[in-house]
Design a protein around this motif. Structure first.
Motif, PDB file in Angstrom:
ATOM      1  N   ARG A  69      -7.111  -2.359  -1.775  1.00 55.94           N
ATOM      2  CA  ARG A  69      -7.034  -3.222  -1.115  1.00 55.94           C
ATOM      3  C   ARG A  69      -7.969  -4.252  -1.874  1.00 55.94           C
ATOM      4  O   ARG A  69      -8.945  -4.482  -2.145  1.00 55.94           O
ATOM      5  CB  ARG A  69      -7.189  -4.136   0.945  1.00 55.94           C
ATOM      6  N   GLY A  70      -7.771  -5.551  -2.328  1.00 58.01           N
ATOM      7  CA  GLY A  70      -7.926  -6.919  -1.904  1.00 58.01           C
ATOM      8  C   GLY A  70      -8.420  -7.361  -3.873  1.00 58.01           C
ATOM      9  O   GLY A  70      -6.432  -6.426  -4.004  1.00 58.01           O
ATOM     10  N   THR A  71      -8.999  -7.603  -4.101  1.00 57.79           N
ATOM     11  CA  THR A  71      -9.054  -8.568  -5.573  1.00 57.79           C
ATOM     12  C   THR A  71      -9.894  -7.873  -6.199  1.00 57.79           C
ATOM     13  O   THR A  71     -11.586  -8.309  -4.728  1.00 57.79           O
ATOM     14  CB  THR A  71      -8.467  -9.771  -5.322  1.00 57.79           C
TER      15      THR A  71
ATOM     16  N   ASP B  67       0.961  -1.318   0.143  1.00 54.79           N
ATOM     17  CA  ASP B  67       0.036  -0.325  -0.075  1.00 54.79           C
ATOM     18  C   ASP B  67       0.840   1.232   0.432  1.00 54.79           C
ATOM     19  O   ASP B  67       1.327   1.836   0.971  1.00 54.79           O
ATOM     20  CB  ASP B  67      -1.310  -0.006   1.023  1.00 54.79           C
TER      21      ASP B  67
ATOM     22  N   SER C 175      -8.604  -1.759  -7.076  1.00 58.61           N
ATOM     23  CA  SER C 175      -7.942  -3.327  -5.898  1.00 58.61           C
ATOM     24  C   SER C 175      -6.321  -3.429  -6.725  1.00 58.61           C
ATOM     25  O   SER C 175      -6.547  -3.548  -7.752  1.00 58.61           O
ATOM     26  CB  SER C 175      -8.748  -4.402  -5.583  1.00 58.61           C
TER      27      SER C 175
ATOM     28  N   GLU D  87       0.524  -7.482   6.223  1.00 56.10           N
ATOM     29  CA  GLU D  87       0.398  -7.503   5.326  1.00 56.10           C
ATOM     30  C   GLU D  87       0.819  -8.232   4.721  1.00 56.10           C
ATOM     31  O   GLU D  87       1.990  -9.336   4.336  1.00 56.10           O
ATOM     32  CB  GLU D  87       0.767  -5.718   5.011  1.00 56.10           C
TER      33      GLU D  87
ATOM     34  N   TYR E 243      -3.703  -5.630  -2.717  1.00 55.45           N
ATOM     35  CA  TYR E 243      -2.946  -5.953  -0.866  1.00 55.45           C
ATOM     36  C   TYR E 243      -4.067  -6.044   0.187  1.00 55.45           C
ATOM     37  O   TYR E 243      -5.227  -6.259  -0.116  1.00 55.45           O
ATOM     38  CB  TYR E 243      -2.100  -4.905  -0.163  1.00 55.45           C
ATOM     39  N   ASN E 244      -3.696  -7.231   1.527  1.00 54.99           N
ATOM     40  CA  ASN E 244      -4.583  -6.960   1.981  1.00 54.99           C
ATOM     41  C   ASN E 244      -3.557  -7.004   3.951  1.00 54.99           C
ATOM     42  O   ASN E 244      -2.554  -6.785   4.193  1.00 54.99           O
ATOM     43  CB  ASN E 244      -4.764  -8.729   2.497  1.00 54.99           C
ATOM     44  N   HIS E 245      -4.578  -6.455   4.717  1.00 57.12           N
ATOM     45  CA  HIS E 245      -3.822  -6.037   5.849  1.00 57.12           C
ATOM     46  C   HIS E 245      -3.112  -5.476   5.595  1.00 57.12           C
ATOM     47  O   HIS E 245      -1.805  -5.260   6.390  1.00 57.12           O
ATOM     48  CB  HIS E 245      -3.307  -7.192   7.015  1.00 57.12           C
ATOM     49  N   GLU E 246      -2.940  -3.726   5.418  1.00 57.09           N
ATOM     50  CA  GLU E 246      -2.059  -3.320   5.226  1.00 57.09           C
ATOM     51  C   GLU E 246      -1.698  -2.383   6.890  1.00 57.09           C
ATOM     52  O   GLU E 246      -3.211  -2.637   7.148  1.00 57.09           O
ATOM     53  CB  GLU E 246      -2.799  -1.955   4.179  1.00 57.09           C
TER      54      GLU E 246
END
Length: 467
Positions: free
Chosen positions: A351-353, A291, A411, A422, A414-417
């Motif tokens: 975030r995400g896809t 991110d 999107s 992460e 990434y996740n848990h930025e």
């Protein structure tokens, strides 16, 4: 300014960068190393070479123009002693034309053995002669993967191949740098595989450059260098944002803004490692930094793609903002004049896809419904599954929407930025790049969608006035 690793690659030396201007020379021949030391001495470069370790450390910076004054001496590449056995001997850097030397070394490294070369001497196109055992179609496919569509080839009477490179001499240096990114084991894998691997290489490089909010200079410097060859205009505004423009095919089409932010919320740990588990990347400690380095990678990839193809007609504006993580500071300071005439914006910072964010929380719209649906339609046509419009949070997208620009936020994978957990799905990140290219590849359709949105607004305004 080019760093020493770039200078060595572009000008024909096979030397491995170990970081901090230290290089492993173990894969280079003694003859070529001797020539390198001669050139460094002539350029009055301060360096240390430890012969038993074959380790070179450089202490002085130099511009490529200054380096070329040393390398491009009279009659270089002409005369005797140019013979070597392709596939067995390494070409001698001293005896190759200055501007094609890097390409020759990289092709021989990849197994495409050369028997002759000429950089054109600014009088004719550069060319290479490759052995009769060369897989010429594979080589041309690799060059096409790198965006070099203008190359052509023919088979000579003796079975060897003549490869024509109709480029300016400085572009030959860039091609050498591109080829250096291709690994030997990729050669047989084909266009799509190589393209995705090159994207991942650039992404990994971006994830290794510091640049937390307010201290973006290292990443800004890197992006400026990478983006500059692909745009007509580039500058840094007073806030520190990178602003750039490129006109394609006369500019007769929509003006699209592409945006990602340079800063990370925390600094990237210096001694961390990127852990790769298939397509999922994470950090050994601290944040990964995807991110929004993932978004930056997508935009740089798209900029290069547009430069080497004829897939878009119109104008593209690039904005790489600073201090997004501090409350959209950089975006809010972009001067109105740079945004004038912009029809639509594509932000890559979600975030995400598969998300096509069309509003902030459902109460601050970023765009007309039909603009978001256009992305859904093209994702389906490109067989990019799972993309759908949705609501999202705050991002630079909100700033562009406030200027009346039709905007979406895509999107980036990434996740848990902002946490040590992460993780980045690099395959999904690359799919985002594919979607952006698909949208720009349908410029005429996009133009019609935006025109219909404008007409709808005009009808609403007239109706409102009459009522």
């Amino acid at each position: 300014m080019k760093n020493w690793n770039q200078l060595f690659v572009r000008h024909g030396w096979l030397i491995e960068d170990k970081g901090e201007n230290t290089f492993d020379c173990s894969k280079e021949t003694d003859v070529n190393l001797t020539f390198l030391m001669e050139c460094l001495n002539k350029a009055k470069v301060d360096y240390r070479y430890i012969a038993p370790l074959k380790e070179l450390t450089i202490f002085t910076e130099i511009t490529e123009e200054e380096w070329l004054k040393i390398l491009n001496f009279n009659h270089r590449g002409r005369g005797g002693h140019l013979w070597f056995r392709p596939g067995q001997d390494q070409p001698k850097v001293r005896e190759l034309d200055t501007f094609i030397c890097g390409i020759v070394r990289q092709l021989n490294r990849l197994g495409f053995y050369t028997t002759g070369s000429c950089d054109g001497h600014e009088r004719r196109p550069a060319h290479l002669i490759l052995t009769d055992k060369c897989q010429i179609e594979t080589l041309v496919e690799i060059l096409h993967t790198l965006g070099q569509k203008q190359v052509s080839w023919r088979e000579n009477r003796n079975g060897s191949y003549h490869l024509r490179l109709p480029f300016k001499r400085k572009q030959l240096l860039y091609l050498a740098e591109q080829l250096s990114s291709v690994e030997e084991e990729w050669v047989e894998e084909g266009y799509d595989f190589i393209k995705e691997k090159l994207f991942q290489q650039q992404l990994e490089q971006l994830l290794s450059i510091p640049g937390e909010s307010g201290n973006e200079e290292p990443i800004r410097k890197h992006v400026l260098e990478k983006l500059s060859p692909f745009v007509d205009f580039i500058t840094v505004d007073q806030a520190g944002n990178i602003l750039a423009e490129k006109t394609y095919k006369g500019g007769y089409g929509p003006t699209i803004l592409l945006n990602a932010h340079l800063d990370t919320v925390y600094e990237i740990e210096k001694d961390r490692e990127i852990i790769k588990e298939g397509n999922l990347w994470s950090s050994s400690k601290g944040i990964l930094g995807a991110d929004d380095r993932a978004g930056v990678a997508v935009l740089l990839h798209v900029a290069e793609f547009l430069h080497f193809t004829n897939s878009f007609r119109g104008k593209v504006k690039f904005i790489f903002t600073v201090e997004e993580e501090c409350g959209l500071v950089g975006a809010s300071k972009v001067h109105d004049y740079f945004l004038w005439g912009t029809d639509a914006a594509i932000v890559v910072d979600r975030r995400g896809t598969g998300d096509i964010v069309t509003s902030c929380g459902g109460y601050i719209p970023f765009c007309n419904v039909s603009y978001g649906e256009f992305f859904e339609k093209l994702a389906e046509e490109a067989e990019l599954n799972g993309w759908a419009t949705t609501i999202g949070g705050s991002s630079d997208t909100r700033i562009w929407a406030e200027h009346g620009i039709q905007s979406v936020n895509l999107s980036a994978g990434y996740n848990h930025e902002h946490t040590e957990r992460e993780v980045l799905d690099v395959a999904s990140c690359y799919e985002t790049a594919k979607l952006v290219k698909a949208v720009l590849g349908k410029g005429n359709e996009l133009k019609r969608v935006l025109r219909d949105i404008r007409r709808g607004k005009q009808v609403e305004e007239v109706t409102g006035t009459l009522l």
